[in-house]
Every structure is written in C-alpha cells, then in structure tokens.
Design a protein around this motif. Structure first.
Motif, PDB file in Angstrom:
ATOM      1  N   PHE A   1       0.856  -1.184   0.000  1.00 44.00           N
ATOM      2  CA  PHE A   1       0.000   0.000   0.000  1.00 44.00           C
ATOM      3  C   PHE A   1       0.895   1.239   0.000  1.00 44.00           C
ATOM      4  N   SER A   2       0.489   2.263  -0.759  1.00 48.70           N
ATOM      5  CA  SER A   2       1.236   3.522  -0.797  1.00 48.70           C
ATOM      6  C   SER A   2       0.258   4.680  -0.899  1.00 48.70           C
ATOM      7  N   PHE A   3       0.700   5.842  -0.419  1.00 45.98           N
ATOM      8  CA  PHE A   3      -0.146   7.029  -0.497  1.00 45.98           C
ATOM      9  C   PHE A   3       0.750   8.244  -0.689  1.00 45.98           C
ATOM     10  N   MET A   4       0.197   9.256  -1.327  1.00 43.14           N
ATOM     11  CA  MET A   4       0.923  10.498  -1.556  1.00 43.14           C
ATOM     12  C   MET A   4       0.569  11.501  -0.461  1.00 43.14           C
ATOM     13  N   PRO A   5       1.557  12.010   0.279  1.00 44.56           N
ATOM     14  CA  PRO A   5       1.258  13.036   1.296  1.00 44.56           C
ATOM     15  C   PRO A   5       0.596  14.252   0.666  1.00 44.56           C
ATOM     16  N   HIS A   6      -0.247  14.926   1.432  1.00 44.73           N
ATOM     17  CA  HIS A   6      -1.000  16.075   0.932  1.00 44.73           C
ATOM     18  C   HIS A   6      -0.126  17.328   0.917  1.00 44.73           C
ATOM     19  N   ILE A   7       0.748  17.387  -0.068  1.00 46.24           N
ATOM     20  CA  ILE A   7       1.617  18.540  -0.252  1.00 46.24           C
ATOM     21  C   ILE A   7       0.842  19.609  -1.030  1.00 46.24           C
ATOM     22  N   HIS A   8       0.861  20.845  -0.557  1.00 44.33           N
ATOM     23  CA  HIS A   8       0.090  21.922  -1.175  1.00 44.33           C
ATOM     24  C   HIS A   8       0.914  22.681  -2.210  1.00 44.33           C
ATOM     25  N   TYR A   9       0.282  22.933  -3.369  1.00 40.77           N
ATOM     26  CA  TYR A   9       0.878  23.747  -4.421  1.00 40.77           C
ATOM     27  C   TYR A   9      -0.054  24.936  -4.670  1.00 40.77           C
ATOM     28  N   LYS A  10       0.486  26.150  -4.530  1.00 36.20           N
ATOM     29  CA  LYS A  10      -0.357  27.342  -4.668  1.00 36.20           C
ATOM     30  C   LYS A  10      -0.341  27.848  -6.096  1.00 36.20           C
ATOM     31  N   MET A  11      -1.540  28.253  -6.579  1.00 34.60           N
ATOM     32  CA  MET A  11      -1.714  28.819  -7.914  1.00 34.60           C
ATOM     33  C   MET A  11      -2.509  30.105  -7.796  1.00 34.60           C
ATOM     34  N   ASN A  12      -2.417  30.964  -8.791  1.00 36.61           N
ATOM     35  CA  ASN A  12      -3.054  32.268  -8.704  1.00 36.61           C
ATOM     36  C   ASN A  12      -3.747  32.622 -10.014  1.00 36.61           C
ATOM     37  N   PHE A  13      -4.959  33.224  -9.899  1.00 36.15           N
ATOM     38  CA  PHE A  13      -5.717  33.685 -11.060  1.00 36.15           C
ATOM     39  C   PHE A  13      -6.210  35.100 -10.819  1.00 36.15           C
ATOM     40  N   GLU A  14      -6.332  35.868 -11.884  1.00 37.78           N
ATOM     41  CA  GLU A  14      -6.896  37.212 -11.785  1.00 37.78           C
ATOM     42  C   GLU A  14      -8.408  37.156 -12.005  1.00 37.78           C
TER      43      GLU A  14
ATOM     44  N   GLY B   1      -3.450  23.345  -4.973  1.00 38.07           N
ATOM     45  CA  GLY B   1      -3.493  22.020  -5.580  1.00 38.07           C
ATOM     46  C   GLY B   1      -2.938  20.984  -4.618  1.00 38.07           C
ATOM     47  N   VAL B   2      -3.633  19.843  -4.490  1.00 43.30           N
ATOM     48  CA  VAL B   2      -3.246  18.814  -3.533  1.00 43.30           C
ATOM     49  C   VAL B   2      -3.324  17.439  -4.193  1.00 43.30           C
ATOM     50  N   PRO B   3      -2.231  16.650  -4.190  1.00 44.62           N
ATOM     51  CA  PRO B   3      -2.335  15.255  -4.652  1.00 44.62           C
ATOM     52  C   PRO B   3      -3.102  14.432  -3.632  1.00 44.62           C
ATOM     53  N   THR B   4      -3.969  13.554  -4.088  1.00 45.88           N
ATOM     54  CA  THR B   4      -4.841  12.807  -3.171  1.00 45.88           C
ATOM     55  C   THR B   4      -4.811  11.299  -3.412  1.00 45.88           C
ATOM     56  N   PHE B   5      -3.896  10.810  -4.241  1.00 52.11           N
ATOM     57  CA  PHE B   5      -4.034   9.399  -4.620  1.00 52.11           C
ATOM     58  C   PHE B   5      -3.366   8.459  -3.623  1.00 52.11           C
ATOM     59  N   TYR B   6      -3.955   7.274  -3.527  1.00 55.92           N
ATOM     60  CA  TYR B   6      -3.400   6.160  -2.762  1.00 55.92           C
ATOM     61  C   TYR B   6      -3.642   4.899  -3.569  1.00 55.92           C
ATOM     62  N   ASN B   7      -2.860   3.861  -3.322  1.00 56.11           N
ATOM     63  CA  ASN B   7      -2.977   2.630  -4.103  1.00 56.11           C
ATOM     64  C   ASN B   7      -2.587   1.417  -3.275  1.00 56.11           C
ATOM     65  N   PHE B   8      -3.339   0.351  -3.445  1.00 57.85           N
ATOM     66  CA  PHE B   8      -2.893  -0.981  -3.069  1.00 57.85           C
ATOM     67  C   PHE B   8      -2.228  -1.581  -4.308  1.00 57.85           C
ATOM     68  N   ASN B   9      -1.278  -2.459  -4.104  1.00 56.90           N
ATOM     69  CA  ASN B   9      -0.641  -3.070  -5.265  1.00 56.90           C
ATOM     70  C   ASN B   9      -0.408  -4.558  -5.051  1.00 56.90           C
ATOM     71  N   LEU B  10      -0.433  -5.282  -6.136  1.00 59.16           N
ATOM     72  CA  LEU B  10      -0.109  -6.707  -6.157  1.00 59.16           C
ATOM     73  C   LEU B  10       0.831  -6.923  -7.339  1.00 59.16           C
ATOM     74  N   LEU B  11       2.075  -7.290  -7.045  1.00 61.41           N
ATOM     75  CA  LEU B  11       3.124  -7.346  -8.062  1.00 61.41           C
ATOM     76  C   LEU B  11       3.864  -8.672  -7.997  1.00 61.41           C
ATOM     77  N   VAL B  12       4.366  -9.097  -9.137  1.00 58.48           N
ATOM     78  CA  VAL B  12       5.199 -10.291  -9.227  1.00 58.48           C
ATOM     79  C   VAL B  12       6.557  -9.892  -9.802  1.00 58.48           C
ATOM     80  N   ASP B  13       7.618 -10.149  -9.033  1.00 58.00           N
ATOM     81  CA  ASP B  13       8.986  -9.913  -9.503  1.00 58.00           C
ATOM     82  C   ASP B  13       9.555 -11.208 -10.058  1.00 58.00           C
ATOM     83  N   VAL B  14      10.143 -11.124 -11.233  1.00 56.02           N
ATOM     84  CA  VAL B  14      10.776 -12.276 -11.872  1.00 56.02           C
ATOM     85  C   VAL B  14      12.274 -12.012 -11.975  1.00 56.02           C
TER      86      VAL B  14
END
Length: 324
Positions: free
Chosen positions: A62-75, A112-125
């Motif tokens: 399982f992995s998740f992206m911390p909620h790091i904030h990115y600021k943007m500006n509009f007129e 702007g905030v990344p919000t994704f998380y994922n479970f994973n199932l992987l096979v290494d060869v």
C-alpha cells in the motif's frame, strides 16, 4: 476503500500462512517473508513479499501520496475584454465593498493537492540464474480515481462571495427583474420595479459584464472560459484517472549492509498505466484537459504536464528486512 483493505489483508494473511507451511518450504515456495518500506513517485508505503519458487516473488503493498500543497493564482476578470477588465474591476470593487461589506481582491489563490493512494499486487521475476540482483515486475495498482484536487483558499472566500453576489445582481439587471421582493400587509412590494430604473440598471450592468476567474479559451469556438463560484462560493477542480492501473517495470537490488543478508535495498522503475490522459473536471463540468486551451499561469503548466504523461512514471526505493 473497505473492500481494498479487506483484499489487502487477505493477501497478506495468505502470504504469511503460506510462508509458515513446511511442505511449501521443501519446494522453495513461500519459504520466508520480507517487509519493506517504500519511498518514491507513488508516495510513502510499505509492502510484504515472499518467494514463489527460485525465480519469482510475490509482493503486496500500500502507498499514499502526502497532501503537499501547491499554490496557484488567477486574476478576477470583469466582462469579456481583458484589456478593460482592470479599470472595470477598480470601479466595481469599491461598489461591492460598500454594498456587501466584503473586500474584493483582484486575484484568487488556489491550492493544488495530490490525493491518490494505491494498493498493489506485483510479481517480480529474476531471469538470471547466477545474478539475482536484476528483476522484472508485472502486476497492478488499485486505488482511488480522484488523484488530485484544487480549490480556492479560505482567505479568498470573501472575494468569491462578493463575485457571486455581483453576478446574481447582473442576472437580475439584465433580465430587468427586481432585486428584492417582499410582502407588506399582504401586498407584494418590489425594490427597483420602476421600468425606467430597471432599464438604466440593465444598461449599466451590460457595460460591465459578468465577473469571474479567467482560466483560458474554449477549444470548440475559441471563446473565453471564465469560471464562476459555485453555490457555496467555491472554485474547484479535480484530476481523475482509472482506479485500476496495470504496472510494468524492472528493478535492481542487493544487500544494504555488507555481510548481512537480513537487510536489502532495491530500486524499482516502471510505468503505471492509468488509461490515457486523465480528465480535469471543474465544478461546472468543464474538462480542462480536453475542453480548454491557452490555460494561464501555473495551472496551465500543470495541465500541460498531466496531458503529456499518458502513464504515471514509477521510481521507488525499497528498504527491506527479512522477517523469517
């Protein structure tokens, strides 16, 4: 979310129970269990892994992206003509502050905030008999479909409230409707119901135009895309991709400390296939990735980046310890 957790727990339980089976140990399957911490483009995470014979291992994590904030500006723009917008705004901002008590800023900050998380199932060869450092990986990530979001800051809420009030007044003036209607002794009374006064308001408001945040231009006809606050006086957008994301990659690993096989370090590099270009819908249903071009400022840079990446690049480092 709950079914993802139950699936992950079931896989981990299966790995642990299989790793303790003596018959499997004789055949070289699930003979030990490793636990790892991961860090990289998929965020922070952990996984457990166990061998599947001599040349493969199964990983679940399982992995998740911390909620790091990115600021943007509009007129804030008034009307369709950007050249005259500033002078119009100066006139209207004073009027709105006097009427509403809210000070209207000429720019809106968004986070702007990344919000994704994922479970994973992987096979290494491990394809090389005499070199178990290199591995190729296939599997999938399964997580949420909203991988990011953007919304206005709380400091800009008063400005957006004032913008919403102004646009409501604009609509009523253009339609020549009364701003307020109430009842007195059972008789309806309307403010600004004088036809001449309504004509004057209609002409005045028509000279200014609606107020909103200029984002870019519509792809369909080249007209300006100006976003306005929603019913909660918010400006919002999301980034969406497929929840199920196949993965292909390769990696290299070895001992972390010389002479100690319990600790390992490895690197994974690959691509998470998220189903083509993600969509970026705003609260009014406009897709910034497909419906709008010439997007301004940092948002334009982010949209270009998201549109250019058809698969999510994965570059992770894993620190592993053998449990048994």
């Amino acid at each position: 979310m709950k079914r993802f957790i139950l699936l992950f727990v079931a896989i981990c339980s299966g790995l642990m129970s299989s790793a303790q089976t003596s018959e499997s140990q004789k055949k070289g399957f699930f003979k030990h269990l490793d636990a790892s911490l991961t860090l990289g483009t998929t965020g922070l995470g952990f996984d457990v892994s166990s061998p599947m014979g001599e040349y493969a291992q199964l990983r679940a994590g399982f992995s998740f992206m911390p909620h790091i904030h990115y600021k943007m500006n509009f007129e804030v723009q008034v009307g369709d003509d950007a050249a005259t917008s500033k002078s119009k705004f100066q006139t209207l901002s004073g009027l709105l502050e006097e009427m509403t008590g809210y000070q209207v800023d000429n720019s809106i900050d968004m986070i702007g905030v990344p919000t994704f998380y994922n479970f994973n199932l992987l096979v290494d060869v491990f394809p090389f008999k005499n070199n178990k450092h290199w591995h190729f990986t296939a599997g999938f990530y399964l997580g949420n479909s909203m991988i990011g979001k953007a919304y206005n800051t709380t400091e800009d809420m008063p400005s957006l409230v004032a913008v919403g009030i102004y646009n409501n007044m604009y609509e009523k003036a253009i339609r020549k409707e009364p701003f307020v209607t109430f009842s007195y002794n059972g008789n309806p009374i309307a403010i600004t119901d004088d036809p001449e006064y309504q004509d004057m308001l209609c002409e005045k408001f028509s000279q200014y135009g609606r107020m909103g945040v200029r984002i870019g231009d519509y792809v369909s006809d080249g007209s300006q895309y100006i976003i306005e606050p929603d019913e909660n006086c918010m400006v919002k957008a999301e980034v969406r991709a497929n929840a199920f994301k196949p993965y292909l990659g390769f990696g290299y690993g070895g001992r972390l400390f010389k002479g100690d096989d319990r600790y390992k370090i490895s690197f994974d590099c690959g691509a998470m296939l998220w189903g083509g270009t993600p969509s970026i819908p705003t609260h009014d249903g406009t897709d910034l990735a497909n419906d709008v071009e010439n997007i301004r400022g940092k948002v334009g840079d982010y949209v270009k980046l998201i549109k250019g990446v058809k698969a999510f690049p994965v570059l992770n480092v894993r620190i592993t310890r053998t449990l048994f």
